[in-house]
Design a protein around this motif. Structure first.
Motif, PDB file in Angstrom:
ATOM      1  N   MET A   2       2.272   1.954  -3.384  1.00 56.56           N
ATOM      2  CA  MET A   2       1.319   2.412  -4.419  1.00 56.56           C
ATOM      3  C   MET A   2       1.026   3.806  -4.140  1.00 56.56           C
ATOM      4  O   MET A   2       1.155   4.800  -4.794  1.00 56.56           O
ATOM      5  CB  MET A   2      -0.184   2.026  -4.095  1.00 56.56           C
ATOM      6  CG  MET A   2      -0.421   0.524  -4.595  1.00 56.56           C
ATOM      7  SD  MET A   2      -2.077  -0.084  -4.339  1.00 56.56           S
ATOM      8  CE  MET A   2      -1.678  -1.911  -4.964  1.00 56.56           C
ATOM      9  N   ALA A  45      -3.553  -4.653  -6.599  1.00 57.49           N
ATOM     10  CA  ALA A  45      -3.798  -4.599  -5.110  1.00 57.49           C
ATOM     11  C   ALA A  45      -4.307  -6.019  -4.842  1.00 57.49           C
ATOM     12  O   ALA A  45      -4.187  -6.620  -3.821  1.00 57.49           O
ATOM     13  CB  ALA A  45      -5.194  -3.639  -5.065  1.00 57.49           C
ATOM     14  N   HIS A  76      -4.879   0.390   5.680  1.00 51.97           N
ATOM     15  CA  HIS A  76      -4.544  -0.719   5.254  1.00 51.97           C
ATOM     16  C   HIS A  76      -4.386  -1.806   6.221  1.00 51.97           C
ATOM     17  O   HIS A  76      -4.708  -3.078   5.834  1.00 51.97           O
ATOM     18  CB  HIS A  76      -2.950  -0.656   4.483  1.00 51.97           C
ATOM     19  CG  HIS A  76      -2.412  -1.933   3.908  1.00 51.97           C
ATOM     20  ND1 HIS A  76      -3.067  -3.123   3.271  1.00 51.97           N
ATOM     21  CD2 HIS A  76      -1.222  -2.763   4.213  1.00 51.97           C
ATOM     22  CE1 HIS A  76      -2.401  -4.015   2.988  1.00 51.97           C
ATOM     23  NE2 HIS A  76      -1.231  -3.707   3.543  1.00 51.97           N
ATOM     24  N   VAL A 123      -3.731  -5.900  -1.053  1.00 52.63           N
ATOM     25  CA  VAL A 123      -4.253  -4.637  -0.637  1.00 52.63           C
ATOM     26  C   VAL A 123      -5.691  -4.361  -0.863  1.00 52.63           C
ATOM     27  O   VAL A 123      -6.158  -4.968  -1.984  1.00 52.63           O
ATOM     28  CB  VAL A 123      -3.444  -3.425  -1.271  1.00 52.63           C
ATOM     29  CG1 VAL A 123      -3.969  -1.987  -0.963  1.00 52.63           C
ATOM     30  CG2 VAL A 123      -2.087  -3.754  -0.880  1.00 52.63           C
ATOM     31  N   ALA A 161      -6.459   0.982  -2.051  1.00 50.70           N
ATOM     32  CA  ALA A 161      -5.752   1.443  -3.481  1.00 50.70           C
ATOM     33  C   ALA A 161      -5.887   2.869  -3.721  1.00 50.70           C
ATOM     34  O   ALA A 161      -5.340   3.728  -4.180  1.00 50.70           O
ATOM     35  CB  ALA A 161      -5.690   0.402  -4.355  1.00 50.70           C
ATOM     36  N   ALA A 178       0.898  -1.238  -0.150  1.00 53.32           N
ATOM     37  CA  ALA A 178      -0.045  -0.159   0.114  1.00 53.32           C
ATOM     38  C   ALA A 178       0.861   1.270   0.026  1.00 53.32           C
ATOM     39  O   ALA A 178       0.615   2.138  -0.921  1.00 53.32           O
ATOM     40  CB  ALA A 178      -1.110  -0.049   1.150  1.00 53.32           C
ATOM     41  N   ARG A 203      -8.891  -2.824  -2.326  1.00 56.66           N
ATOM     42  CA  ARG A 203      -9.152  -1.749  -3.627  1.00 56.66           C
ATOM     43  C   ARG A 203      -9.513  -0.542  -2.845  1.00 56.66           C
ATOM     44  O   ARG A 203      -9.419   0.426  -3.552  1.00 56.66           O
ATOM     45  CB  ARG A 203     -10.111  -2.265  -4.348  1.00 56.66           C
ATOM     46  CG  ARG A 203      -9.928  -3.673  -5.004  1.00 56.66           C
ATOM     47  CD  ARG A 203     -10.897  -3.794  -6.197  1.00 56.66           C
ATOM     48  NE  ARG A 203     -10.284  -5.216  -6.914  1.00 56.66           N
ATOM     49  CZ  ARG A 203     -11.015  -5.574  -7.970  1.00 56.66           C
ATOM     50  NH1 ARG A 203     -12.094  -4.660  -8.440  1.00 56.66           N
ATOM     51  NH2 ARG A 203     -10.814  -6.616  -8.698  1.00 56.66           N
TER      52      ARG A 203
END
Length: 470
Positions: A367, A396, A464, A401, A406, A364, A403
């Motif tokens: 990202m 993800a 997360h 992870v 994300a 996470a 969504r």
């Protein structure tokens, strides 16, 4: 005497915004010789938006930008940014007519007098309003006209142009970053990620409150310091120019006439109309520009200006915004270089590949960092969502992870840098109108940006691990 002359000649000057952006175009062009060219396939999704297709990245023939390509990118950037450039000219022309009526400057003097001793209270009120605009209907280009009002007002109240611009830029960016109803970022990203539209609003409202609170506190603390000692301002010398102009020094004791009061009321009606149009009728740049043009024409007639005076005032307003308007085109020139060389997709492919190698606990965060970096080359929120979310969504799923997380990583990574990235036409135009050099702006705003990035990292980690767990 000779030594003094030499020192003056050798004195460092901050680069003009045009020189700064053209230098960035050249640097970007040089990188096109180092970054391999590659593209993703694209398709139109159910919402009618063109998105990339995950897993389709492939290299293509290299097309680095040469000398003539660098020069062409300036013109092409101007063409691509024409919608925003002419929006700035039309709004500037409308405000030129308003300025000719003397309503704004008299109104500013009136507000300044009535708020004597309580000027600091204006900051939270204005910033919350802009943050609400950023958090609901994605207020961005719409903020540009307010620079022309709030910078002179801030200076008149004993602050500086950084406070005036900060109320607009920092306020709207804080709301935009932590938006809870923004259709251009949260809406597009959640739609691509195939999760319920505007779900997770409770968490986002809390994040919005956090970002708006510390951003407002930052501007207020600085404003108090400048009020107490104006010479500490980075803009102390430059702001003297504002103080020399009629909009600052005239009408200190003058009350608004009946006609000027009507014109001020017309301005407020225009702002209300803007909010309604954007929120309920999907207005964008063309409609907003038309609204301000109508306001300017009506204001001219209310003030009993002759038709030629209205036309001349419109031209004068456009003339004042030439630098701000053309800055947008230069910023777009950087994007032109990246698109022509087919390097944007390569950068995305490399970054997403790096995320895939991270342990689940750090995916996470990877990202979030990726989205933050990409926003410097794709400053459009909806554009970045269309580019990255089709890749981040399956990534993800593979890395454990959520969504929803994300989307939050995209949202925070996309939003924070809007207040600093030189590729943002809106930011650079706003700074040009406020007469604030980009480097001075960075020197001033970096503490709140650093706190924002740190807060974003903490928030992404918390949601997360404890809220949106898979």
């Amino acid at each position: 005497m000779e030594g003094n002359s030499k020192r003056k000649k050798g004195k460092f000057e901050f680069p003009h915004v045009f020189a700064l952006l053209f230098g960035l175009i050249i640097i970007t062009a040089l990188f096109t010789y180092l970054i391999p060219a590659g593209v993703y396939d694209r398709e139109v999704n159910e919402a009618g938006r063109t998105v990339v297709v995950d897993g389709t990245y492939h290299e293509v023939e290299s097309n680095p930008t040469g000398l003539f390509g660098i020069l062409e990118s300036v013109h092409r950037g101007m063409v691509d940014a024409a919608e925003i450039i002419f929006f700035i000219f039309i709004v500037g022309g409308a405000f030129g007519i308003l300025n000719a009526t003397k309503a704004i400057e008299t109104g500013l003097a009136s507000v300044s007098t009535k708020m004597a001793g309580k000027e600091i209270l204006l900051i939270p009120v204005v910033m919350v309003l802009f943050a609400l605009g950023g958090g609901t209907f994605g207020m961005s280009e719409e903020t540009i006209p307010f620079i022309l009002i709030l910078v002179p007002l801030a200076i008149k109240m004993g602050f500086d142009s950084l406070v005036g611009a900060g109320m607009v830029i920092v306020g709207s960016c804080a709301g935009f970053t932590a938006s809870f109803l923004n259709p251009f970022t949260v809406g597009v990203a959640q739609g691509i990620a195939e999760i319920p539209l505007f779900s997770g609003m409770g968490v986002r409202l809390i994040v919005w409150l956090i970002f708006v609170a510390f951003s407002t506190a930052f501007v207020m603390i600085y404003a108090k310091k400048v009020k107490k000692n104006p010479e500490i301002s980075l803009m102390y010398d430059i702001d003297k120019q504002w103080k020399k102009e009629d909009s600052i020094q005239n009408h200190l004791e003058t009350k608004l006439t009946a006609r000027q009061s009507i014109i001020i009321g017309l301005l407020f009606l225009t702002i209300i109309g803007l909010a309604i149009g954007v929120t309920f009728y999907e207005w964008y740049i063309m409609e907003i520009a038309s609204l301000f043009l109508l306001m300017g024409i009506i204001a001219g007639f209310v003030a009993k200006l002759r038709i030629n005076q209205i036309a001349e005032s419109f031209v004068n307003g456009c003339r004042d915004l030439v630098v701000g308007a053309l800055v947008v085109g230069l910023a777009y020139g950087i994007i032109v270089v990246l698109e022509d060389s087919n390097t944007i997709d390569t950068i995305l492919y490399s970054l997403s590949g790096a995320i895939g190698q991270l342990p689940t606990a750090f995916s996470a965060m990877g990202m979030y960092i990726t989205q933050s970096l990409l926003n410097f080359i794709v400053p459009s929120g909806s554009g970045q969502a269309a580019l990255t979310m089709p890749i981040m969504t399956p990534l993800a799923d593979l890395t454990g992870v959520s969504r929803q997380t994300a989307v939050m990583a995209f949202q925070l990574g996309d939003g924070i840098s809007h207040a600093i990235t030189p590729t943002s036409g809106v930011l650079m135009a706003s700074l040009a109108l406020a007469r604030i050099p980009w480097i001075k702006w960075i020197k001033w705003v970096w503490p709140v940006i650093a706190i924002s990035y740190l807060a974003g990292a903490v928030i992404v980690t918390v949601v997360h691990m404890f809220i949106w767990t898979v």
